[in-house]
Design an enzyme around this catalytic site. Structure first.
Site: not given
Length: 149
Positions: A57, A72
């Site tokens: 992620h 992110h």
């Protein structure tokens, strides 16, 4: 001077509008954020450098000037335990700006109840060290997001 480019196509929204207090408050660092297109995509490196941190992620690329850029992919996406994310490189790899790092689908993240918004953050930077920060409008992968001096 480091030019940080967009890892994704979508709409720039700026960190203040990220639905996470840590990013919105620039506690991780200054930068901007992208609300990505809702289709399967490959997130690309925002700079030339070395992958120093790599998770499904999120990833960090450090350039030759020592500037670390965090990408992110979505908010609270760590809770998905890597489901729906495919890593295309390895930690320690040298990458070029625009090189694919992670394949994912923002629509799947949204369907799982998470925000697909992607902060792009200059780690350990001051707000004053960034210029020409893009915080609105459509961006394509590889478009300039900010300059870091």
């Amino acid at each position: 001077m480091t030019t940080v480019t967009s890892p994704l196509a979508g709409r720039a929204i700026g960190l203040a509008d990220v639905p996470d207090p840590v990013f919105a408050g620039a506690m991780v660092g200054p930068g901007t954020a992208i609300d990505p297109v809702r289709e399967p995509v490959e997130a690309v490196s925002p700079v030339d450098g070395v992958i120093v941190s790599l998770h499904p992620h999120a990833f960090v690329v450090v350039d030759d000037e020592g500037h670390g850029v965090l990408v992110h992919l979505g908010i609270d996406t760590v809770q998905l335990n890597g489901e729906g994310f495919e890593l295309l490189v390895n930690k320690g790899d040298r990458v070029k700006g625009g090189q694919s790092i992670v394949r994912w689908n923002p629509a799947d993240v949204e369907a799982a109840g998470k925000s697909p918004i992607c902060p792009v953050v200059a780690l350990e930077a001051t707000a004053e060290s960034l210029s020409a920060v893009v915080e609105s409008g459509q961006v394509q992968r590889g478009d300039n997001l900010f300059s870091w001096s």
